[in-house]
Design a protein around this motif. Structure first.
Motif, short mmCIF file in Angstrom:
data_model
loop_
_atom_site.label_atom_id
_atom_site.label_comp_id
_atom_site.label_asym_id
_atom_site.label_seq_id
_atom_site.Cartn_x
_atom_site.Cartn_y
_atom_site.Cartn_z
N ARG A 42 77.11 -18.93 36.43
CA ARG A 42 77.81 -19.62 35.34
C ARG A 42 76.92 -19.77 34.10
O ARG A 42 77.39 -19.62 32.98
N LYS A 43 75.66 -20.06 34.30
CA LYS A 43 74.74 -20.24 33.18
C LYS A 43 74.65 -18.96 32.35
O LYS A 43 74.70 -18.99 31.13
N THR A 44 74.54 -17.82 33.02
CA THR A 44 74.46 -16.53 32.34
C THR A 44 75.75 -16.24 31.60
O THR A 44 75.74 -15.86 30.43
N LYS A 77 72.49 -6.75 31.93
CA LYS A 77 71.03 -6.94 31.88
C LYS A 77 70.63 -8.26 32.53
O LYS A 77 69.67 -8.31 33.30
N ALA A 78 71.37 -9.33 32.25
CA ALA A 78 71.06 -10.63 32.83
C ALA A 78 71.22 -10.61 34.34
O ALA A 78 70.40 -11.19 35.07
N SER A 82 68.14 -11.06 37.18
CA SER A 82 68.19 -12.15 38.14
C SER A 82 67.99 -11.69 39.57
O SER A 82 67.83 -12.51 40.47
N ILE A 83 67.95 -10.39 39.80
CA ILE A 83 67.76 -9.86 41.15
C ILE A 83 66.29 -9.98 41.55
O ILE A 83 65.40 -9.57 40.80
N ASP A 84 66.06 -10.58 42.71
CA ASP A 84 64.70 -10.68 43.22
C ASP A 84 64.30 -9.33 43.78
O ASP A 84 65.04 -8.73 44.56
#
Length: 89
Positions: A42-44, A77-78, A82-84
């Motif tokens: 949600r933040k992204t 891109k975001a 965010s992928i570890d």
């Protein structure tokens, strides 16, 4: 996932449930009939959408298209960022 895991693959419904259980209200899963679900935080999504909404003064259709493409690229891109991942893989 089916190519990698075969029959041990989770169903889409189960994966959606697992994501919502793990992340709670922090994850947003869009559902449009006939299309694949899109999952993001949600933040992204809110930051990208707010940026897109604030820049809606276009002189022509070409500028509007480019803005939509850039917004989609920012979302992708975001999600990638965010992928570890580990450096060893």
């Amino acid at each position: 996932m089916e190519k990698m895991c075969g029959e041990r693959t989770f169903s889409a419904v189960h994966m959606k449930w697992r994501l919502q259980t793990h992340f709670g209200s922090d994850v947003f899963i869009s559902k449009i009939n006939g299309k694949s679900n899109v999952t993001t935080f949600r933040k992204t999504a809110s930051s990208v959408l707010n940026e897109f909404h604030s820049k809606q003064c276009y002189e022509n259709a070409e500028e509007e298209k480019m803005s939509i493409i850039k917004t989609a690229a920012n979302l992708i891109k975001a999600d990638i960022m965010s992928i570890d991942s580990s450096k060893s893989e």
